[in-house]
Design a protein around this motif. Structure first.
Motif, mmCIF file in Angstrom:
data_model
loop_
_atom_site.group_PDB
_atom_site.id
_atom_site.type_symbol
_atom_site.label_atom_id
_atom_site.label_comp_id
_atom_site.label_asym_id
_atom_site.label_seq_id
_atom_site.Cartn_x
_atom_site.Cartn_y
_atom_site.Cartn_z
ATOM 1 N N SER A 103 -9.111 -1.002 27.715
ATOM 2 C CA SER A 103 -8.130 0.025 27.398
ATOM 3 C C SER A 103 -6.775 -0.581 27.700
ATOM 4 O O SER A 103 -6.681 -1.534 28.478
ATOM 5 C CB SER A 103 -8.352 1.284 28.241
ATOM 6 O OG SER A 103 -9.657 1.796 28.004
ATOM 7 N N GLY A 104 -5.750 -0.052 27.070
ATOM 8 C CA GLY A 104 -4.436 -0.640 27.279
ATOM 9 C C GLY A 104 -3.350 0.411 27.271
ATOM 10 O O GLY A 104 -3.485 1.454 26.627
ATOM 11 N N SER B 161 -8.950 8.367 28.099
ATOM 12 C CA SER B 161 -9.585 7.840 26.898
ATOM 13 C C SER B 161 -11.093 7.941 27.101
ATOM 14 O O SER B 161 -11.569 8.028 28.230
ATOM 15 C CB SER B 161 -9.191 6.386 26.675
ATOM 16 O OG SER B 161 -9.742 5.574 27.698
ATOM 17 N N ASN C 67 -15.550 -2.838 27.516
ATOM 18 C CA ASN C 67 -14.511 -1.891 27.105
ATOM 19 C C ASN C 67 -13.176 -2.407 27.604
ATOM 20 O O ASN C 67 -13.060 -2.838 28.755
ATOM 21 C CB ASN C 67 -14.761 -0.499 27.694
ATOM 22 C CG ASN C 67 -13.622 0.458 27.341
ATOM 23 O OD1 ASN C 67 -12.543 0.411 27.935
ATOM 24 N ND2 ASN C 67 -13.842 1.300 26.364
ATOM 25 N N SER D 28 -11.049 5.762 30.660
ATOM 26 C CA SER D 28 -9.893 5.190 31.331
ATOM 27 C C SER D 28 -8.866 6.299 31.432
ATOM 28 O O SER D 28 -8.915 7.265 30.669
ATOM 29 C CB SER D 28 -9.330 4.005 30.550
ATOM 30 O OG SER D 28 -10.323 3.003 30.405
ATOM 31 N N THR E 77 -7.442 9.420 23.243
ATOM 32 C CA THR E 77 -7.852 8.341 22.348
ATOM 33 C C THR E 77 -9.303 7.991 22.647
ATOM 34 O O THR E 77 -9.771 8.209 23.773
ATOM 35 C CB THR E 77 -6.877 7.132 22.490
ATOM 36 O OG1 THR E 77 -7.210 6.117 21.547
ATOM 37 C CG2 THR E 77 -6.879 6.553 23.890
ATOM 38 N N PHE F 47 -1.390 4.425 24.384
ATOM 39 C CA PHE F 47 -2.617 4.349 25.172
ATOM 40 C C PHE F 47 -3.766 4.167 24.185
ATOM 41 O O PHE F 47 -3.857 4.905 23.207
ATOM 42 C CB PHE F 47 -2.767 5.651 25.964
ATOM 43 C CG PHE F 47 -3.939 5.759 26.895
ATOM 44 C CD1 PHE F 47 -4.467 4.644 27.533
ATOM 45 C CD2 PHE F 47 -4.505 7.008 27.162
ATOM 46 C CE1 PHE F 47 -5.539 4.764 28.410
ATOM 47 C CE2 PHE F 47 -5.576 7.139 28.035
ATOM 48 C CZ PHE F 47 -6.087 6.011 28.657
ATOM 49 N N SER F 48 -4.586 3.159 24.414
ATOM 50 C CA SER F 48 -5.665 2.896 23.471
ATOM 51 C C SER F 48 -6.915 2.404 24.186
ATOM 52 O O SER F 48 -6.833 1.852 25.281
ATOM 53 C CB SER F 48 -5.203 1.845 22.460
ATOM 54 O OG SER F 48 -6.166 1.724 21.443
ATOM 55 N N THR F 49 -8.073 2.604 23.558
ATOM 56 C CA THR F 49 -9.332 2.144 24.141
ATOM 57 C C THR F 49 -10.258 1.645 23.047
ATOM 58 O O THR F 49 -10.197 2.117 21.910
ATOM 59 C CB THR F 49 -10.019 3.276 24.930
ATOM 60 O OG1 THR F 49 -11.065 2.716 25.742
ATOM 61 C CG2 THR F 49 -10.650 4.324 24.021
ATOM 62 N N ASP F 50 -11.111 0.696 23.377
ATOM 63 C CA ASP F 50 -12.079 0.156 22.437
ATOM 64 C C ASP F 50 -13.248 -0.433 23.230
ATOM 65 O O ASP F 50 -13.029 -1.143 24.207
ATOM 66 C CB ASP F 50 -11.434 -0.952 21.606
ATOM 67 C CG ASP F 50 -11.571 -0.698 20.117
ATOM 68 O OD1 ASP F 50 -12.574 -0.085 19.710
ATOM 69 O OD2 ASP F 50 -10.680 -1.126 19.374
ATOM 70 N N SER F 51 -14.464 -0.141 22.793
ATOM 71 C CA SER F 51 -15.640 -0.787 23.380
ATOM 72 C C SER F 51 -16.129 -1.846 22.406
ATOM 73 O O SER F 51 -16.101 -1.632 21.191
ATOM 74 C CB SER F 51 -16.747 0.232 23.638
ATOM 75 O OG SER F 51 -16.341 1.147 24.630
ATOM 76 N N LYS G 118 -19.147 3.129 19.350
ATOM 77 C CA LYS G 118 -19.899 2.023 18.786
ATOM 78 C C LYS G 118 -21.377 2.395 18.830
ATOM 79 O O LYS G 118 -21.802 3.125 19.738
ATOM 80 C CB LYS G 118 -19.679 0.733 19.594
ATOM 81 C CG LYS G 118 -18.269 0.199 19.519
ATOM 82 C CD LYS G 118 -17.942 -0.475 18.201
ATOM 83 C CE LYS G 118 -16.469 -0.429 17.862
ATOM 84 N NZ LYS G 118 -15.606 -1.031 18.862
ATOM 85 N N PHE H 276 -3.289 3.616 36.612
ATOM 86 C CA PHE H 276 -4.137 3.257 35.472
ATOM 87 C C PHE H 276 -5.502 2.907 36.043
ATOM 88 O O PHE H 276 -5.596 2.114 36.978
ATOM 89 C CB PHE H 276 -3.501 2.061 34.765
ATOM 90 C CG PHE H 276 -4.187 1.566 33.516
ATOM 91 C CD1 PHE H 276 -4.885 2.421 32.679
ATOM 92 C CD2 PHE H 276 -4.088 0.219 33.160
ATOM 93 C CE1 PHE H 276 -5.486 1.948 31.517
ATOM 94 C CE2 PHE H 276 -4.682 -0.264 32.001
ATOM 95 C CZ PHE H 276 -5.380 0.602 31.180
ATOM 96 N N ASP I 142 -13.247 5.949 21.072
ATOM 97 C CA ASP I 142 -13.895 4.912 20.274
ATOM 98 C C ASP I 142 -15.404 5.124 20.379
ATOM 99 O O ASP I 142 -15.903 5.537 21.415
ATOM 100 C CB ASP I 142 -13.524 3.542 20.845
ATOM 101 C CG ASP I 142 -14.279 2.408 20.184
ATOM 102 O OD1 ASP I 142 -14.130 2.256 18.959
ATOM 103 O OD2 ASP I 142 -15.009 1.686 20.877
ATOM 104 N N ASN J 200 -17.386 4.884 28.665
ATOM 105 C CA ASN J 200 -16.251 4.409 29.462
ATOM 106 C C ASN J 200 -15.140 5.442 29.381
ATOM 107 O O ASN J 200 -14.837 5.956 28.302
ATOM 108 C CB ASN J 200 -15.727 3.068 28.928
ATOM 109 C CG ASN J 200 -14.480 2.614 29.683
ATOM 110 O OD1 ASN J 200 -13.383 3.117 29.452
ATOM 111 N ND2 ASN J 200 -14.643 1.696 30.608
#
Lengths: 314, 314
Positions: free
Chosen positions: B124-125, A73, B122, A124, A105, B33-37, A109, A33, A107, A122
């Motif tokens: 991610s998970g 991602s 950011n 990942s 996946t 699997f997810s991501t967010d900024s 902003k 990861f 995102d 970013n």
């Protein structure tokens, strides 16, 4: 600076074994990861742009764990008013760079004008580490051989040439590329203890980190380290040491001496590894530091540089 | 705007089944699997800061896939000159928010003064979806019941109250929280077809997306939707519809009618779900759209809002 933040802020706060490993990516069971944010300036440069760089960067971090990528991602921070045409070019470069690995996946902003610089990305990634593969930056042993997969310092100088308006006889392109196939070739033929891609901070910083993690010394032969003539010339003009300049399509491999020839041949069998070279060895002396035997025979300590030599290179 | 970018730029370029699913996170085998900024402004607000928000946001996206989190990543984009004291506070909030889930890998980049806004984060998970759990935003069926885990619109109004200098009798705190235990409780008692956390764009946008993915209609009862009195008052003053205001610690669950009572009781058994309510139903009519039966008996279409009602809310 980044090392200071890691040592003084992030590691003390987030204390866990995975972060302590200080690898390019974390290993969780048989998963790898990794994450990386890209703020390169300018966004477009010879041979690539922030999009292709963001894909290669994270895919390479997975490759440095010996992992096969499962998915990426992508998180975009767009500055208000950023050109849709530029975004489309960047996104298409990402699509081309990713090949058949899914961007699963994402995102987006938007920040106010003046609170960004076009776009930051970013990426990942998650990957699967094949059974039996253990690549660990703390596992270098005295006697091991240090290999590099090609000519160093090209990415940093390609970016800088655009920023500074340097002219070369031919356009100097970034080396940004996915190292997965090259790594596969090496892992199929050789036992590999350490793999790292010497990005920010260059060869010197990466080897320094390995020397510290493994508590060994590393000795480099300056004459053996491949650097393009035009890159070397640019470094001289700019007062930069190519050992500290970023790469985005090169890897370092540390292998036991009996595997060195096979590993080198495997690298050279790949398009990205044509100029691979044996550049030094791991020693029991001067644990935690890197020394360089110069062309004229002297020896100097290759220290960790404080501050970023080249900001926003990736 | 985000929906437009997704439809016109990201999905056409990155075309793959995982992205088409339009879930909070991607499902890859038994992994989520997810991501967010996060670019929230201001960085600190009542009840949280960008750090706790960044952790809860991505953990919740995993929970909405029914997944148990394995690890998070954290990528920081720092503006030159950002206060180390503020960074330390943010990082400590992340540590507290993450509990025993490891922040396994990270990255830090620094951008020039004026090219950021303090810090962007950011996360991610990755998580593991237990065997047999299938949560799918396109699986809502006519007759299903729509549940919400608590009072809506609190996060958005908490942020706005700081930005606009609104005064409340008591401090209005964000609802930002990890929904994992609440989701576990619901999944243990009931069959759940859809789970989503109505963040940016609020309840209305999330239900609209579900109506489109599942090709069903959704009917809401305005009187049944829980909103705090002070939040409702603030919305009236500001001319905002609470249905479109962001939440960061609430989830929507769509469940078959025979499971509705169990699922609601399970939510209410949890500290975060005390005010959970049944707010509507899935219907075969007006597929792809959401309608609201108002307090005074009329019915109106709950449309997708163009443009962001509240920028930089997360």
């Amino acid at each position: 600076m980044t090392q200071m933040l890691l040592d003084k802020v992030f590691r003390p706060a987030f204390r866990n074994d995975l972060l302590e490993a200080q690898h390019d990516g974390a290993r969780i069971g048989d998963l790898a990861f990794s994450t990386d944010s890209f703020v390169v300036h300018p966004l477009f440069f010879p041979g690539g742009n922030i999009g292709s760089l963001a894909v290669h960067g994270t895919l390479n971090d997975l490759a440095m764990c010996g992992a096969k990528p499962l998915a990426l991602s992508a998180g975009f921070i767009l500055e208000e008013g950023f050109s849709m045409e530029s975004l489309w070019k960047i996104v298409c470069s990402m699509r081309d760079a990713v090949g058949d690995i899914p961007i699963a996946t994402g995102d987006t902003k938007v920040v106010d004008r003046g609170k960004g610089d076009g776009v930051y990305i970013n990426t990942s990634g998650i990957g699967v580490v094949p059974h039996g593969v253990v690549i660990d930056p703390s596992s270098a042993e005295p006697g091991d051989v240090v290999l590099v997969s090609g000519e160093i310092a090209t990415h940093g100088i390609a970016i800088l040439s655009v920023r500074e308006g340097l002219e070369f006889e031919t356009v100097l392109e970034t080396d940004s590329a996915w190292l997965g196939p090259l790594v596969d070739a090496v892992l199929q033929t050789s036992h590999v203890r350490v793999l790292r891609d010497p990005t920010r901070g260059g060869l010197a910083s990466t080897l320094h980190e390995i020397a510290v993690s493994s508590q060994v010394g590393i000795r480099l032969e300056e004459a053996a380290i491949p650097v393009r003539a035009d890159v070397r010339g640019a470094c001289e003009i700019l007062g930069l040491d190519p050992l500290y300049v970023a790469n985005e399509g090169k890897c370092l491999a540390i292998v036991p001496p009996e595997d060195a020839e096979h590993a080198l041949a495997a690298m050279r069998s790949q398009p990205l590894g044509r100029d691979a070279a044996r550049i030094g060895e791991v020693v029991a002396d001067h644990a935690g530091s890197v020394r360089l035997k110069s062309r004229i025979g002297g020896e100097r300590i290759v220290d960790l540089m404080s501050g970023e030599q080249l900001p926003r290179i990736c």
